[in-house]
Design an enzyme around this catalytic site. Structure first.
Site, PDB file in Angstrom:
ATOM      1  N   LYS A  64       4.749 -14.507 -47.425  1.00 54.38           N
ATOM      2  CA  LYS A  64       6.994 -14.403 -47.678  1.00 54.38           C
ATOM      3  C   LYS A  64       7.223 -14.960 -48.911  1.00 54.38           C
ATOM      4  O   LYS A  64       6.958 -15.734 -49.530  1.00 54.38           O
ATOM      5  CB  LYS A  64       6.554 -15.063 -45.964  1.00 54.38           C
ATOM      6  CG  LYS A  64       6.270 -16.576 -46.098  1.00 54.38           C
ATOM      7  CD  LYS A  64       7.811 -17.059 -46.099  1.00 54.38           C
ATOM      8  CE  LYS A  64       6.705 -19.114 -46.827  1.00 54.38           C
ATOM      9  NZ  LYS A  64       7.827 -19.745 -47.730  1.00 54.38           N
TER      10      LYS A  64
ATOM     11  N   ALA B 197       2.202 -22.997 -52.765  1.00 57.90           N
ATOM     12  CA  ALA B 197       3.144 -22.548 -54.155  1.00 57.90           C
ATOM     13  C   ALA B 197       4.691 -21.939 -52.797  1.00 57.90           C
ATOM     14  O   ALA B 197       5.003 -21.248 -53.687  1.00 57.90           O
ATOM     15  CB  ALA B 197       2.811 -20.617 -54.850  1.00 57.90           C
TER      16      ALA B 197
ATOM     17  N   ASP C 107       4.940 -22.061 -39.522  1.00 54.16           N
ATOM     18  CA  ASP C 107       5.737 -20.798 -40.482  1.00 54.16           C
ATOM     19  C   ASP C 107       4.273 -19.789 -39.291  1.00 54.16           C
ATOM     20  O   ASP C 107       5.077 -18.255 -39.592  1.00 54.16           O
ATOM     21  CB  ASP C 107       4.568 -20.033 -42.039  1.00 54.16           C
ATOM     22  CG  ASP C 107       6.514 -21.821 -42.774  1.00 54.16           C
ATOM     23  OD1 ASP C 107       7.763 -21.522 -42.041  1.00 54.16           O
ATOM     24  OD2 ASP C 107       5.882 -21.283 -43.630  1.00 54.16           O
TER      25      ASP C 107
HETATM   26  O1  C5P Z   1       4.069 -27.127 -39.832  1.00 50.65           O
HETATM   27  P1  C5P Z   1       3.413 -27.124 -40.990  1.00 50.65           P
HETATM   28  O2  C5P Z   1       2.274 -27.809 -40.739  1.00 50.65           O
HETATM   29  O3  C5P Z   1       3.259 -26.063 -41.828  1.00 50.65           O
HETATM   30  O4  C5P Z   1       3.829 -28.774 -42.026  1.00 50.65           O
HETATM   31  C1  C5P Z   1       3.512 -28.826 -43.525  1.00 50.65           C
HETATM   32  C2  C5P Z   1       3.926 -30.230 -43.172  1.00 50.65           C
HETATM   33  O5  C5P Z   1       5.422 -29.939 -43.890  1.00 50.65           O
HETATM   34  C3  C5P Z   1       4.669 -31.636 -41.948  1.00 50.65           C
HETATM   35  O6  C5P Z   1       3.316 -31.895 -42.290  1.00 50.65           O
HETATM   36  C4  C5P Z   1       5.919 -31.601 -42.404  1.00 50.65           C
HETATM   37  O7  C5P Z   1       5.789 -32.556 -43.441  1.00 50.65           O
HETATM   38  C5  C5P Z   1       6.943 -30.683 -43.525  1.00 50.65           C
HETATM   39  N1  C5P Z   1       7.929 -29.967 -42.579  1.00 50.65           N
HETATM   40  C6  C5P Z   1       8.981 -30.411 -42.220  1.00 50.65           C
HETATM   41  N2  C5P Z   1       9.737 -29.332 -41.698  1.00 50.65           N
HETATM   42  C7  C5P Z   1       9.374 -27.975 -41.439  1.00 50.65           C
HETATM   43  C8  C5P Z   1       8.202 -27.944 -42.002  1.00 50.65           C
HETATM   44  C9  C5P Z   1       8.134 -28.426 -42.781  1.00 50.65           C
HETATM   45  O8  C5P Z   1       9.152 -31.555 -42.230  1.00 50.65           O
HETATM   46  N3  C5P Z   1      10.224 -27.555 -40.106  1.00 50.65           N
END
Ligand code: C5P
Length: 315
Positions: free
Chosen positions: A17, A115, A154
């Protein structure tokens, strides 16, 4: 994303994406950040395949074929064990359905990791769809979306895999219809960036760190340019749309890697409609005027030692 049967196996293509708009509205008590983002799936794809194994203990649960040699070129190794989001997603699904994970998944990687291209999240969504079909669980998309949100912010977006505005921490997905086919050049530099670290850097730089209130967050969101950007894209006014693309994580990422400014500079010299970092980086992209321009510029940039260069289009 549609899993299909090939003999007794199941296969699905899992796309990347691009974020054409990403606003960080504020930080949340749960450690995540409140986002408003426009996501478009693009045709840089991994492939996920599932096969039953006659003897489950004799084969690894997940096999990874690394076509980009991500493992040797990335600053972080590609997770191939229980940490891989394919394993996390399928284990969560099996637990919810009260069964043991079955068979072997083979993941063929083309999407660069760390990335901002959503490769891991896309793989996780594909794994949920594939296992749901292959294991005969039959959960609805709605139920899968709940599990997807537990696996990563995501992941729900990739279950439907059309252009969408995502809010909350990313898991609230509103489909955006009638966007034209768009063409892009995507460049992933040799350096990678961790999403967690980029958000932490944003905290240091941001209005939120300086005491932004809920009220200012709401006002900024309402006044934001996302609606206008979507309308411009719908009407095919790509040059105007390109100027309205924004990513509020870009300056934080640029403070962590000189590649962000370098890529923005290289892309800005190519008379694209606009250029931007995607997600939390480190990949950047140009919104091209045509497929021909995208192919021509991708060939040109491939000779400049900038990393991996892709000409691609929206799905
Ligand atoms: O949800 P995901 O595991 O992809 O997120 C990875 C990291 O990115 C989270 O642990 C957080 O530190 C950060 N994040 C965030 N706010 C979001 C999405 C991700 O702070 N909306």
């Amino acid at each position: 994303m549609f899993p299909h049967k090939v003999g007794s196996a199941w296969e699905v293509h899992t796309p990347a994406k691009l974020n054409l708009y990403l606003d960080v509205l504020g930080s949340r008590a749960d450690g995540f950040h409140e986002l408003e983002t426009l996501l478009v799936p693009v045709r840089i794809c991994d492939q996920l395949r599932w096969e039953d194994s006659p003897n489950p203990t004799a084969t690894p649960f997940l096999r990874v074929r690394d076509l980009l040699e991500i493992g040797s070129t990335s600053t972080v190794p590609l997770a191939t064990g229980a940490d891989n989001l394919v394993c996390r997603a399928t284990e969560r699904l099996a637990q919810a359905a009260g069964m043991e994970p079955r068979g072997t998944f083979e993941l063929t990687k083309r999407i660069p990791v760390q990335a901002g291209l959503g490769g891991g999240s896309s793989n996780a969504a594909a794994a949920l769809l594939l296992a749901n079909a292959a294991w005969g669980i039959g959960y609805s998309r709605r139920r899968l979306a709940e599990l997807a949100a537990e696996v990563g912010s995501d992941v729900p977006f990739f279950l439907n895999c059309g252009a969408a505005v995502c809010r909350g921490r990313g898991e609230i997905v509103e489909a955006v219809s009638a966007l034209p086919r768009m063409h892009f050049v995507v460049v992933k530099p040799p350096a990678s960036l961790s999403t967690t670290e980029v958000f932490a850097k944003w905290e240091q730089h941001s209005g939120a760190a300086a005491g932004e209130t809920d009220e200012t967050v709401e006002r900024r969101s309402v006044a934001g340019g996302l609606g206008t950007l979507v309308e411009l894209l719908r009407s095919g006014a790509l040059a105007q749309a390109g100027r309205r693309m924004v990513n509020r994580l870009e300056s934080a990422a640029a403070a962590m890697s000189p590649w962000i400014d370098r890529l923005r500079h290289e892309l800005a010299g190519q008379s694209f409609c606009g250029q931007l970092m995607t997600g939390s980086g480190s990949a950047c992209f140009g919104l091209a005027r045509s497929a021909t321009q995208a192919r021509r510029v991708a060939r040109l940039l491939s000779g400049k030692d900038l990393g991996s260069v892709f000409a691609t289009s929206s799905c």
